[in-house]
Design a protein around this motif. Structure first.
Motif, mmCIF file in Angstrom:
data_model
loop_
_atom_site.group_PDB
_atom_site.id
_atom_site.type_symbol
_atom_site.label_atom_id
_atom_site.label_comp_id
_atom_site.label_asym_id
_atom_site.label_seq_id
_atom_site.Cartn_x
_atom_site.Cartn_y
_atom_site.Cartn_z
ATOM 1 N N VAL A 93 -9.985 20.627 5.527
ATOM 2 C CA VAL A 93 -10.543 19.468 4.821
ATOM 3 C C VAL A 93 -10.530 18.243 5.724
ATOM 4 O O VAL A 93 -11.483 17.455 5.742
ATOM 5 N N ASP A 94 -9.458 18.079 6.500
ATOM 6 C CA ASP A 94 -9.375 16.940 7.430
ATOM 7 C C ASP A 94 -10.517 16.973 8.436
ATOM 8 O O ASP A 94 -11.148 15.943 8.712
ATOM 9 N N ILE A 95 -10.793 18.146 8.987
ATOM 10 C CA ILE A 95 -11.871 18.287 9.973
ATOM 11 C C ILE A 95 -13.216 17.993 9.333
ATOM 12 O O ILE A 95 -14.076 17.329 9.922
ATOM 13 N N PHE A 96 -13.413 18.469 8.107
ATOM 14 C CA PHE A 96 -14.695 18.246 7.424
ATOM 15 C C PHE A 96 -14.916 16.768 7.142
ATOM 16 O O PHE A 96 -16.007 16.232 7.385
ATOM 17 N N VAL A 97 -13.898 16.095 6.615
ATOM 18 C CA VAL A 97 -14.043 14.682 6.241
ATOM 19 C C VAL A 97 -14.289 13.816 7.470
ATOM 20 O O VAL A 97 -15.069 12.856 7.427
ATOM 21 N N LYS A 98 -13.656 14.154 8.589
ATOM 22 C CA LYS A 98 -13.864 13.387 9.821
ATOM 23 C C LYS A 98 -15.297 13.516 10.336
ATOM 24 O O LYS A 98 -15.793 12.623 11.027
ATOM 25 N N GLN A 99 -15.964 14.624 10.007
ATOM 26 C CA GLN A 99 -17.337 14.845 10.461
ATOM 27 C C GLN A 99 -18.377 14.485 9.407
ATOM 28 O O GLN A 99 -19.568 14.608 9.667
ATOM 29 N N CYS A 100 -17.935 14.058 8.218
ATOM 30 C CA CYS A 100 -18.868 13.721 7.139
ATOM 31 C C CYS A 100 -19.594 12.423 7.477
ATOM 32 O O CYS A 100 -18.967 11.355 7.570
ATOM 33 N N LEU A 101 -20.912 12.477 7.644
ATOM 34 C CA LEU A 101 -21.679 11.301 8.046
ATOM 35 C C LEU A 101 -21.676 10.195 6.987
ATOM 36 O O LEU A 101 -21.480 9.027 7.333
ATOM 37 N N PRO A 102 -21.878 10.503 5.692
ATOM 38 C CA PRO A 102 -21.825 9.416 4.696
ATOM 39 C C PRO A 102 -20.482 8.697 4.676
ATOM 40 O O PRO A 102 -20.432 7.472 4.496
ATOM 41 N N CYS A 103 -19.384 9.459 4.854
ATOM 42 C CA CYS A 103 -18.059 8.824 4.852
ATOM 43 C C CYS A 103 -17.883 7.918 6.064
ATOM 44 O O CYS A 103 -17.283 6.840 5.964
ATOM 45 N N GLN A 104 -18.403 8.348 7.213
ATOM 46 C CA GLN A 104 -18.260 7.538 8.419
ATOM 47 C C GLN A 104 -19.122 6.287 8.359
ATOM 48 O O GLN A 104 -18.734 5.225 8.855
ATOM 49 N N LEU A 105 -20.312 6.381 7.730
ATOM 50 C CA LEU A 105 -21.211 5.233 7.658
ATOM 51 C C LEU A 105 -20.700 4.175 6.690
ATOM 52 O O LEU A 105 -20.913 2.976 6.902
#
Length: 210
Positions: free
Chosen positions: A142-154
């Motif tokens: 889950v940590d790896i997925f969230v770090k790569q989630c584009l909407p979350c990063q934007l």
């Protein structure tokens, strides 16, 4: 006479961003798993092949043993998993959580679905949503997925550090720094009539003279 080379079609030139993100996710996940110890690496995730072997163990008749599977694997599977009927199908579930086991190959889709259900609410909410429906999906995935989630990063808020305002003195004795030291528990007794209970420390901010 000139020859022309065939240009690639537009469909071959374009790439699916979802597939590239999924490939990047599994590459990072594979690197993390490879960095783990051998004992934990084998049992931290359940891949499709292991899932099928667990199903074979749980569907064996009592008293019969599997020729292709070791007795250690059979014991591990019987201790940690059970079969449950869901929509008429035999689904492997965790013996403790009673939730269906999520296989390694479905991590990306399952995490993405649960992450969207909570409107990109972060890691903790995503883990809670996953644990309410599935088992054997580790937190580091889950940590790896969230770090790569584009909407979350934007939409991630930018932290601004507090800038302290400097103290400026224009001359000697224009600003003083005073500290009062309490000595009443251990007073300095010079005589019966003279007892010092306090120390006043005063420093000139401009010249640093004490």
């Amino acid at each position: 006479m000139t020859s022309t080379a065939a240009l690639p079609s537009s469909s071959s030139m374009t790439t699916n961003p979802h597939e590239s993100q999924e490939k990047l996710f599994y590459n990072e996940l594979g690197k993390y798993i490879d960095s783990l110890s051998e004992n934990f690496k084998k049992k931290c995730v359940i891949k499709k092949e292991i899932y099928d072997n667990i199903t074979k163990v749980l569907t064996l008749e009592k008293g019969k043993s599997s020729v292709s599977l070791s007795s250690q694997f059979v014991y591990w599977a019987c201790q940690n998993f059970v079969l449950s009927k869901i929509a008429g199908n035999d689904i492997v579930c965790c013996a403790k959580a009673k939730k269906p086991v999520c296989i390694f190959e479905s991590f990306y889709n399952v995490i993405g679905e649960c992450h969207n259900n909570i409107s990109h609410g972060g890691r903790h909410k995503t883990v809670y949503e996953i644990n309410s429906h599935y088992s054997w999906l580790p937190r580091f995935a889950v940590d790896i997925f969230v770090k790569q989630c584009l909407p979350c990063q934007l939409h991630k808020p930018v932290k601004h550090h507090v800038v302290s305002k400097p103290i400026i003195s224009l001359g000697v004795m224009t600003r003083l720094q005073i500290n009062l030291v309490d000595m009443r528990t251990r007073p300095d007794k010079v005589s019966e009539n003279v007892v010092y209970n306090w120390i006043l420390n005063c420093i000139d901010h401009y010249s640093k003279f004490c």
